[in-house]
Structures are given as structure tokens and as C-alpha cells.
Design a protein around this motif. Sequence first.
Motif, PDB file in Angstrom:
ATOM      1  N   LEU A 105      97.130   6.736  28.688  1.00 60.05           N
ATOM      2  CA  LEU A 105      98.373   7.426  29.004  1.00 60.05           C
ATOM      3  C   LEU A 105      98.094   8.353  30.175  1.00 60.05           C
ATOM      4  O   LEU A 105      97.292   9.276  30.064  1.00 60.05           O
ATOM      5  N   LYS A 106      98.738   8.073  31.315  1.00 61.15           N
ATOM      6  CA  LYS A 106      98.548   8.887  32.515  1.00 61.15           C
ATOM      7  C   LYS A 106      99.904   9.345  33.004  1.00 61.15           C
ATOM      8  O   LYS A 106     100.890   8.616  32.920  1.00 61.15           O
ATOM      9  N   PHE A 107      99.957  10.562  33.527  1.00 58.54           N
ATOM     10  CA  PHE A 107     101.206  11.082  34.057  1.00 58.54           C
ATOM     11  C   PHE A 107     100.926  11.931  35.280  1.00 58.54           C
ATOM     12  O   PHE A 107      99.838  12.448  35.463  1.00 58.54           O
ATOM     13  N   PHE A 108     101.938  12.021  36.152  1.00 59.73           N
ATOM     14  CA  PHE A 108     101.790  12.788  37.385  1.00 59.73           C
ATOM     15  C   PHE A 108     103.133  13.369  37.780  1.00 59.73           C
ATOM     16  O   PHE A 108     104.179  12.939  37.325  1.00 59.73           O
ATOM     17  N   SER A 109     103.060  14.390  38.646  1.00 63.01           N
ATOM     18  CA  SER A 109     104.261  15.014  39.195  1.00 63.01           C
ATOM     19  C   SER A 109     103.900  15.608  40.545  1.00 63.01           C
ATOM     20  O   SER A 109     102.780  15.456  41.023  1.00 63.01           O
ATOM     21  N   TYR A 110     104.858  16.298  41.141  1.00 68.03           N
ATOM     22  CA  TYR A 110     104.576  16.955  42.413  1.00 68.03           C
ATOM     23  C   TYR A 110     103.536  18.037  42.195  1.00 68.03           C
ATOM     24  O   TYR A 110     103.518  18.693  41.159  1.00 68.03           O
ATOM     25  N   PRO A 111     102.696  18.272  43.211  1.00 69.54           N
ATOM     26  CA  PRO A 111     101.711  19.337  43.072  1.00 69.54           C
ATOM     27  C   PRO A 111     102.367  20.716  43.138  1.00 69.54           C
ATOM     28  O   PRO A 111     103.434  20.873  43.725  1.00 69.54           O
ATOM     29  N   GLU A 112     101.730  21.663  42.538  1.00 68.00           N
ATOM     30  CA  GLU A 112     102.187  23.045  42.616  1.00 68.00           C
ATOM     31  C   GLU A 112     102.140  23.512  44.067  1.00 68.00           C
ATOM     32  O   GLU A 112     101.377  22.965  44.872  1.00 68.00           O
ATOM     33  N   PRO A 113     102.923  24.517  44.442  1.00 71.60           N
ATOM     34  CA  PRO A 113     102.935  24.975  45.842  1.00 71.60           C
ATOM     35  C   PRO A 113     101.559  25.353  46.386  1.00 71.60           C
ATOM     36  O   PRO A 113     101.249  25.048  47.536  1.00 71.60           O
ATOM     37  N   ALA A 114     100.728  25.973  45.586  1.00 74.73           N
ATOM     38  CA  ALA A 114      99.395  26.363  46.058  1.00 74.73           C
ATOM     39  C   ALA A 114      98.547  25.132  46.364  1.00 74.73           C
ATOM     40  O   ALA A 114      97.787  25.118  47.334  1.00 74.73           O
ATOM     41  N   VAL A 115      98.682  24.102  45.560  1.00 75.49           N
ATOM     42  CA  VAL A 115      97.927  22.872  45.789  1.00 75.49           C
ATOM     43  C   VAL A 115      98.430  22.186  47.055  1.00 75.49           C
ATOM     44  O   VAL A 115      97.643  21.694  47.862  1.00 75.49           O
ATOM     45  N   ALA A 116      99.734  22.179  47.246  1.00 78.78           N
ATOM     46  CA  ALA A 116     100.303  21.570  48.448  1.00 78.78           C
ATOM     47  C   ALA A 116      99.829  22.304  49.699  1.00 78.78           C
ATOM     48  O   ALA A 116      99.517  21.676  50.719  1.00 78.78           O
ATOM     49  N   GLU A 117      99.738  23.620  49.635  1.00 82.40           N
ATOM     50  CA  GLU A 117      99.262  24.400  50.780  1.00 82.40           C
ATOM     51  C   GLU A 117      97.798  24.100  51.063  1.00 82.40           C
ATOM     52  O   GLU A 117      97.395  23.925  52.216  1.00 82.40           O
ATOM     53  N   LEU A 118      96.980  24.024  50.020  1.00 82.66           N
ATOM     54  CA  LEU A 118      95.559  23.704  50.192  1.00 82.66           C
ATOM     55  C   LEU A 118      95.392  22.301  50.785  1.00 82.66           C
ATOM     56  O   LEU A 118      94.574  22.090  51.681  1.00 82.66           O
ATOM     57  N   TYR A 119      96.183  21.363  50.315  1.00 83.98           N
ATOM     58  CA  TYR A 119      96.138  19.996  50.832  1.00 83.98           C
ATOM     59  C   TYR A 119      96.475  19.984  52.331  1.00 83.98           C
ATOM     60  O   TYR A 119      95.821  19.312  53.116  1.00 83.98           O
ATOM     61  N   ALA A 120      97.486  20.746  52.716  1.00 83.42           N
ATOM     62  CA  ALA A 120      97.877  20.833  54.127  1.00 83.42           C
ATOM     63  C   ALA A 120      96.744  21.426  54.963  1.00 83.42           C
ATOM     64  O   ALA A 120      96.465  20.957  56.075  1.00 83.42           O
ATOM     65  N   GLN A 121      96.068  22.442  54.439  1.00 85.78           N
ATOM     66  CA  GLN A 121      94.961  23.060  55.168  1.00 85.78           C
ATOM     67  C   GLN A 121      93.802  22.079  55.323  1.00 85.78           C
ATOM     68  O   GLN A 121      93.169  22.010  56.377  1.00 85.78           O
ATOM     69  N   LEU A 122      93.518  21.323  54.282  1.00 84.25           N
ATOM     70  CA  LEU A 122      92.426  20.355  54.340  1.00 84.25           C
ATOM     71  C   LEU A 122      92.711  19.237  55.335  1.00 84.25           C
ATOM     72  O   LEU A 122      91.787  18.667  55.921  1.00 84.25           O
ATOM     73  N   ASN A 123      93.972  18.914  55.516  1.00 83.58           N
ATOM     74  CA  ASN A 123      94.344  17.817  56.403  1.00 83.58           C
ATOM     75  C   ASN A 123      94.742  18.267  57.805  1.00 83.58           C
ATOM     76  O   ASN A 123      95.283  17.471  58.566  1.00 83.58           O
ATOM     77  N   LYS A 124      94.444  19.509  58.144  1.00 80.14           N
ATOM     78  CA  LYS A 124      94.699  19.978  59.510  1.00 80.14           C
ATOM     79  C   LYS A 124      93.849  19.169  60.475  1.00 80.14           C
ATOM     80  O   LYS A 124      92.690  18.854  60.189  1.00 80.14           O
ATOM     81  N   GLN A 125      94.410  18.865  61.611  1.00 79.51           N
ATOM     82  CA  GLN A 125      93.697  18.055  62.587  1.00 79.51           C
ATOM     83  C   GLN A 125      92.422  18.756  63.080  1.00 79.51           C
ATOM     84  O   GLN A 125      91.418  18.114  63.334  1.00 79.51           O
ATOM     85  N   SER A 126      92.434  20.068  63.162  1.00 82.18           N
ATOM     86  CA  SER A 126      91.253  20.799  63.633  1.00 82.18           C
ATOM     87  C   SER A 126      90.076  20.652  62.678  1.00 82.18           C
ATOM     88  O   SER A 126      88.926  20.721  63.089  1.00 82.18           O
ATOM     89  N   ASN A 127      90.319  20.399  61.396  1.00 82.71           N
ATOM     90  CA  ASN A 127      89.237  20.215  60.433  1.00 82.71           C
ATOM     91  C   ASN A 127      88.513  18.898  60.625  1.00 82.71           C
ATOM     92  O   ASN A 127      87.362  18.750  60.227  1.00 82.71           O
TER      93      ASN A 127
END
Length: 99
Positions: A71-93
Motif C-alpha cells: 500500500l503506497k500513497f503520495f500527495s503534493y510536497p509540503e511548501p518547505a520540501v518544494a522550496e528545498l527541491y527548487a534550491q537543489l535544482n537551481k542551475q547554478s548548483n
Amino acid sequence: MALEINNIYGVTCIKGKVSNTHVQEVKGYFKVLLSVEDNVIINLCEVKKGAKKLVRVLESLQAEISEEKSLKFFSYPEPAVAELYAQLNKQSNYYQAAA
């Protein structure tokens, strides 16, 4: 809005607001579904209210099922997780990773 449960290409999608009565009905629904299916995937992205209650119930159901079942379930990430994901995927990184 009433709670809707739809199966879309093998993924069970839940949409609407989850009340206390819905929680037990949903748990019963997935217990029955797991009696005939070995793998169940649930999308909670469209749950507008009561998602935390529903997640707790699904986690308890995960603990109850046998090892042969999944049994697996998923949803949208919390705002803090979404922000961290955006930082990790910055082109400068990317340049730092290549060095």
C-alpha cells in the motif's frame, strides 16, 4: 464537496474533503481492495481538507497488512520540501556538482 474515489490507470485517486466519517469508510474500502489486489497506489493530491487524518489512517493500514501486500500513497510536497527541491535544482548548483 463529496469525497470521490476513482481508479485511473491503476492508481486510486481521492478527491474532495475528508471528514471523520469518511476516514473509516476509506479505510474499509482499502481493506477490501487489498483483499483482492496485491499492490495499491493512492494519489492524495486532490484532497482539499483532512489529508493528515487520512494519512494517519493509511499508515495504520500499512502496518496491518501482510508482507505480500503493498500500500503506497503520495500527495503534493509540503511548501518547505518544494522550496528545498527548487534550491537543489537551481542551475547554478549543476556547475558545483560537475567540479
